[in-house]
Design an enzyme around this catalytic site. Structure first.
Site, PDB file in Angstrom:
ATOM      1  CG  PHE A 195      -2.119  -0.806   1.174  1.00  0.00           C
ATOM      2  CD1 PHE A 195      -3.300  -0.314   0.645  1.00  0.00           C
ATOM      3  CD2 PHE A 195      -2.096  -2.110   1.653  1.00  0.00           C
ATOM      4  CE1 PHE A 195      -4.437  -1.097   0.587  1.00  0.00           C
ATOM      5  CE2 PHE A 195      -3.219  -2.907   1.600  1.00  0.00           C
ATOM      6  CZ  PHE A 195      -4.401  -2.401   1.057  1.00  0.00           C
ATOM      7  CG  ASP A 196       0.905   5.820  -1.870  1.00  0.00           C
ATOM      8  OD1 ASP A 196       2.043   6.145  -1.492  1.00  0.00           O
ATOM      9  OD2 ASP A 196       0.029   6.644  -2.181  1.00  0.00           O
ATOM     10  CG  LEU A 197       1.053   6.977   4.523  1.00  0.00           C
ATOM     11  CD1 LEU A 197       0.038   6.154   5.306  1.00  0.00           C
ATOM     12  CD2 LEU A 197       2.302   7.248   5.365  1.00  0.00           C
ATOM     13  CG  ASP A 198       1.361  10.891   2.167  1.00  0.00           C
ATOM     14  OD1 ASP A 198       0.840  10.859   3.302  1.00  0.00           O
ATOM     15  OD2 ASP A 198       2.569  11.114   1.985  1.00  0.00           O
TER      16      ASP A 198
END
Length: 215
Positions: free
Chosen positions: A7-10
């Site tokens: 997963f990416d965060l922002d």
């Protein structure tokens, strides 16, 4: 070995626009630079800060590193707390973590990412948190995804990257893994399609079904 979801965060787990834009504005004011419109400030979210500073202000690596330190003065104290979790993310992580190994792959410095995940109560869902280092030696989504893969699996056919920007999708492609683009973040349909996302979903709640279609 379990299949892996990165997963990416922002823009994927959290709407971090308020904190990031406030930190960038602080930095630009301190440097005496023009503050751009909000849509330009939003473009800073996702890619490495040094890349955006180079593209928009012509900064070389040394100048960008100095500017980044000013950015972090604000971000580490205030900006890191100015975010919201997208609807459906907690449920999605709880669902997928039962059957998959979850990893975080973000262009944000890893110490900040670890702090955010901990603050949100998500740390137990993730086997590893992978991000940039503080001195800029390791940055760029493709490099960070490669680092995550090195630690989590050697079977690229069993990995999918979930993110909201072209950097996430292109970084996945460069590493030979599948990708899911999300439309509720900071990218848009055209960007994600052009980058070549294997699946595109509208809501966080749609992510588990897309993952299971690909893995």
């Amino acid at each position: 070995m379990k299949q892996v979801v990165l997963f990416d965060l922002d823009g994927t787990l959290t709407d971090s626009s308020k904190g990031i834009m406030a930190s960038i504005t602080y930095m630009l004011k301190e440097l005496g630079l023009e503050i751009p419109a909000d849509d330009v400030l939003r473009s800073f979210i996702g890619p490495p800060l040094s890349l955006s500073l180079g593209n928009l202000y012509g900064m070389d690596k040394e100048a960008a590193q100095k500017a980044t330190l000013i950015y972090r003065d604000y971000y580490a104290e205030q900006g890191i707390h100015e975010l919201e979790v997208y609807p459906g993310i907690a449920e999605t992580l709880a669902d997928l973590s039962k059957d998959y190994t979850l990893g975080l792959a973000t262009s944000k410095p890893a110490p900040y990412a670890e702090q955010i995940i901990g603050n949100l109560g998500f740390a137990d869902y993730f086997t590893g948190v992978f991000g940039a280092d503080m001195d800029g030696r390791r940055e760029g989504k493709a490099t960070i995804i490669k680092d995550a893969l090195t630690h989590l699996t050697d079977d690229l056919s069993q990995v999918v990257m979930v993110g909201d920007r072209e950097f996430d999708i292109k970084g996945a492609k460069e590493n030979g893994i599948a990708s899911i683009g999300v439309l509720y973040g900071f990218g848009d349909l055209e960007e994600l399609q052009s980058a070549g996302a294997d699946r595109i979903v509208e809501n966080a709640g749609d992510i588990p079904a897309a993952v299971r279609e690909l893995l």
